[in-house]
Design a protein around this motif. Structure first.
Motif, PDB file in Angstrom:
ATOM      1  N   GLY A   1       0.812  -1.214   0.000  1.00  0.00           N
ATOM      2  CA  GLY A   1       0.000   0.000   0.000  1.00  0.00           C
ATOM      3  C   GLY A   1       0.846   1.264   0.000  1.00  0.00           C
ATOM      4  N   GLN A   2       0.259   2.331  -0.520  1.00  0.00           N
ATOM      5  CA  GLN A   2       0.931   3.625  -0.525  1.00  0.00           C
ATOM      6  C   GLN A   2       0.858   4.246   0.869  1.00  0.00           C
ATOM      7  OE1 GLN A   2       2.581   5.183  -3.155  1.00  0.00           O
ATOM      8  NE2 GLN A   2       2.359   3.153  -4.090  1.00  0.00           N
ATOM      9  N   LEU A   3       1.947   4.857   1.284  1.00  0.00           N
ATOM     10  CA  LEU A   3       1.981   5.501   2.591  1.00  0.00           C
ATOM     11  C   LEU A   3       1.324   6.872   2.515  1.00  0.00           C
ATOM     12  CD1 LEU A   3       5.581   4.705   3.910  1.00  0.00           C
ATOM     13  CD2 LEU A   3       3.491   3.378   4.200  1.00  0.00           C
ATOM     14  N   ALA A   4       0.366   7.098   3.412  1.00  0.00           N
ATOM     15  CA  ALA A   4      -0.245   8.408   3.529  1.00  0.00           C
ATOM     16  C   ALA A   4       0.677   9.328   4.316  1.00  0.00           C
ATOM     17  CB  ALA A   4      -1.607   8.286   4.215  1.00  0.00           C
ATOM     18  N   THR A   5       0.292  10.588   4.431  1.00  0.00           N
ATOM     19  CA  THR A   5       1.121  11.562   5.145  1.00  0.00           C
ATOM     20  C   THR A   5       1.379  11.127   6.582  1.00  0.00           C
ATOM     21  OG1 THR A   5       0.267  13.368   3.774  1.00  0.00           O
ATOM     22  CG2 THR A   5       1.299  13.962   5.867  1.00  0.00           C
ATOM     23  N   ASP A   6       0.349  10.633   7.266  1.00  0.00           N
ATOM     24  CA  ASP A   6       0.509  10.181   8.646  1.00  0.00           C
ATOM     25  C   ASP A   6       1.471   8.998   8.745  1.00  0.00           C
ATOM     26  OD1 ASP A   6      -1.196  12.138   9.470  1.00  0.00           O
ATOM     27  OD2 ASP A   6      -2.923  10.814   9.788  1.00  0.00           O
ATOM     28  N   ASP A   7       1.394   8.085   7.766  1.00  0.00           N
ATOM     29  CA  ASP A   7       2.309   6.941   7.745  1.00  0.00           C
ATOM     30  C   ASP A   7       3.753   7.406   7.575  1.00  0.00           C
ATOM     31  OD1 ASP A   7       0.232   4.934   7.855  1.00  0.00           O
ATOM     32  OD2 ASP A   7      -0.199   5.407   5.771  1.00  0.00           O
ATOM     33  N   LYS A   8       3.972   8.347   6.668  1.00  0.00           N
ATOM     34  CA  LYS A   8       5.324   8.858   6.437  1.00  0.00           C
ATOM     35  C   LYS A   8       5.866   9.562   7.673  1.00  0.00           C
ATOM     36  CE  LYS A   8       4.701   9.372   1.432  1.00  0.00           C
ATOM     37  NZ  LYS A   8       4.605  10.324   0.296  1.00  0.00           N
ATOM     38  N   THR A   9       4.984  10.241   8.392  1.00  0.00           N
ATOM     39  CA  THR A   9       5.402  10.894   9.632  1.00  0.00           C
ATOM     40  C   THR A   9       5.856   9.868  10.653  1.00  0.00           C
ATOM     41  OG1 THR A   9       3.892  12.750   9.271  1.00  0.00           O
ATOM     42  CG2 THR A   9       4.644  12.371  11.535  1.00  0.00           C
ATOM     43  N   MET A  10       5.106   8.752  10.768  1.00  0.00           N
ATOM     44  CA  MET A  10       5.482   7.694  11.699  1.00  0.00           C
ATOM     45  C   MET A  10       6.833   7.093  11.323  1.00  0.00           C
ATOM     46  SD  MET A  10       3.285   7.412  14.131  1.00  0.00           S
ATOM     47  CE  MET A  10       4.083   5.935  14.757  1.00  0.00           C
ATOM     48  N   VAL A  11       7.086   6.928  10.039  1.00  0.00           N
ATOM     49  CA  VAL A  11       8.351   6.375   9.562  1.00  0.00           C
ATOM     50  C   VAL A  11       9.506   7.303   9.936  1.00  0.00           C
ATOM     51  CG1 VAL A  11       9.709   5.846   7.491  1.00  0.00           C
ATOM     52  CG2 VAL A  11       7.357   5.002   7.699  1.00  0.00           C
ATOM     53  N   GLU A  12       9.328   8.595   9.690  1.00  0.00           N
ATOM     54  CA  GLU A  12      10.382   9.556  10.011  1.00  0.00           C
ATOM     55  C   GLU A  12      10.642   9.606  11.508  1.00  0.00           C
ATOM     56  OE1 GLU A  12      12.294  11.066   7.815  1.00  0.00           O
ATOM     57  OE2 GLU A  12      11.169  10.127   6.187  1.00  0.00           O
ATOM     58  N   GLN A  13       9.588   9.563  12.314  1.00  0.00           N
ATOM     59  CA  GLN A  13       9.754   9.590  13.762  1.00  0.00           C
ATOM     60  C   GLN A  13      10.478   8.345  14.264  1.00  0.00           C
ATOM     61  OE1 GLN A  13       5.729  10.129  15.171  1.00  0.00           O
ATOM     62  NE2 GLN A  13       5.811  12.358  14.981  1.00  0.00           N
ATOM     63  N   ALA A  14      10.156   7.190  13.673  1.00  0.00           N
ATOM     64  CA  ALA A  14      10.799   5.939  14.077  1.00  0.00           C
ATOM     65  C   ALA A  14      12.282   5.949  13.719  1.00  0.00           C
ATOM     66  CB  ALA A  14      10.099   4.754  13.418  1.00  0.00           C
ATOM     67  N   MET A  15      12.627   6.468  12.555  1.00  0.00           N
ATOM     68  CA  MET A  15      14.036   6.551  12.162  1.00  0.00           C
ATOM     69  C   MET A  15      14.794   7.512  13.062  1.00  0.00           C
ATOM     70  SD  MET A  15      14.256   6.255   7.989  1.00  0.00           S
ATOM     71  CE  MET A  15      13.346   7.774   7.662  1.00  0.00           C
ATOM     72  N   GLN A  16      14.164   8.622  13.403  1.00  0.00           N
ATOM     73  CA  GLN A  16      14.817   9.590  14.288  1.00  0.00           C
ATOM     74  C   GLN A  16      15.044   8.996  15.668  1.00  0.00           C
ATOM     75  OE1 GLN A  16      12.690  13.280  14.684  1.00  0.00           O
ATOM     76  NE2 GLN A  16      14.362  14.313  15.733  1.00  0.00           N
ATOM     77  N   ALA A  17      14.045   8.278  16.179  1.00  0.00           N
ATOM     78  CA  ALA A  17      14.142   7.703  17.524  1.00  0.00           C
ATOM     79  C   ALA A  17      15.255   6.670  17.628  1.00  0.00           C
ATOM     80  CB  ALA A  17      12.810   7.068  17.919  1.00  0.00           C
ATOM     81  N   THR A  18      15.543   5.985  16.542  1.00  0.00           N
ATOM     82  CA  THR A  18      16.560   4.929  16.543  1.00  0.00           C
ATOM     83  C   THR A  18      17.889   5.370  15.939  1.00  0.00           C
ATOM     84  OG1 THR A  18      15.614   4.097  14.475  1.00  0.00           O
ATOM     85  CG2 THR A  18      14.879   3.060  16.517  1.00  0.00           C
TER      86      THR A  18
END
Length: 256
Positions: A109-126
């Motif tokens: 599935g295509q990532l919506a804006t909220d999904d992309k935000t979660m991805v960026e936050q997860a990468m930043q956290a780790t």
């Protein structure tokens, strides 16, 4: 939410590993599974995550037999970081972390804006943001481990299960991981992790489940259950229990 077992038996083929385990995971706590190698820690974690079908007994999720819960529903509530994963060829770190959103979008599935935000936050956290456009196959073992963790965090579940998450991580990143687990717990998440370092578990975890030979020997808060007698009987360690001078938690000190 509630995760419990009743007389749980797990194994591989004809080999029985976990034998009659009855536990209730305390909600919104950091729970460590401890015990010597081969005692059944990782096998129990797989049973809790529905990776293994019980030989007998039951895992209950919110009072419901966990194998009767739909895969999509469970994946939105419970995430597992396994011990080892094979990195996909030709895939960047950002895309791998994005797979964590598949319970909501479908795998392709295509990532919506909220999904992309979660991805960026997860990468930043780790701490893998700077690696976002790098192929995961080009990373070191420690870097990959942090990417897998980011993918798990992107799933954004209330329960997170981690199987030996400090594997491949140097000491600095081990400490950062444990601190991250604490921050996630402060956000209301329940974490269950397999650990080998007893002192690390006592310092960062609220609740210990100690296993030997496929059975739970004892469980409870580190302050209440960690004794020299337990270390001798379970780990065959001749050790004393002292107070960590910084954290104030129980600390195992092996005698010469």
């Amino acid at each position: 939410m509630n995760l419990t077992t009743k007389d749980l038996h797990l194994g591989y083929g004809k080999q029985s590993i976990v034998k009659g385990v009855n536990i209730t995971i305390p909600e919104q706590k950091i729970v460590a599974l401890l015990g010597p190698n081969g005692c059944g820690k990782s096998t129990l974690l797989k049973g809790l995550a529905r990776i293994l079908e019980p030989e007998s007994g039951t895992v209950f999720w919110n009072g419901q037999e966990i194998h009767s819960v739909s895969s999509r529903e469970l994946a939105q509530q419970l995430a597992l970081l396994p011990q080892a994963q094979e990195p996909p060829e030709g895939v960047t770190v950002r895309n791998v972390v994005g797979y964590g959103r598949s319970p909501y979008t479908g795998f392709w599935g295509q990532l919506a804006t909220d999904d992309k935000t979660m991805v960026e936050q997860a990468m930043q956290a780790t701490g893998v943001t700077e690696l976002a456009d790098t192929l995961i196959t080009d990373l070191s073992g420690g870097q990959r481990q942090r990417v897998w963790l980011a993918m798990t965090l992107a799933q954004d579940t209330d329960y997170i299960l981690l199987d030996e998450p400090t594997t491949y991580l140097d000491l600095n990143h081990q400490v950062e991981l444990m601190k991250l687990m604490r921050r996630l717990n402060q956000q209301g998440k329940t974490l269950i992790t397999v650990l080998h370092d007893i002192n690390q578990a006592c310092r960062y975890c609220d609740y210990l489940i100690v296993m030997k030979d496929g059975q739970v020997v004892t469980q409870g808060e580190p302050e209440k259950i960690l004794t020299a007698e337990l270390l001798q009987s379970v780990f065959e360690l001749d050790a004393e229990i002292h107070r960590d001078p910084i954290a104030g938690t129980p600390m195992c000190v092996v005698r010469d």
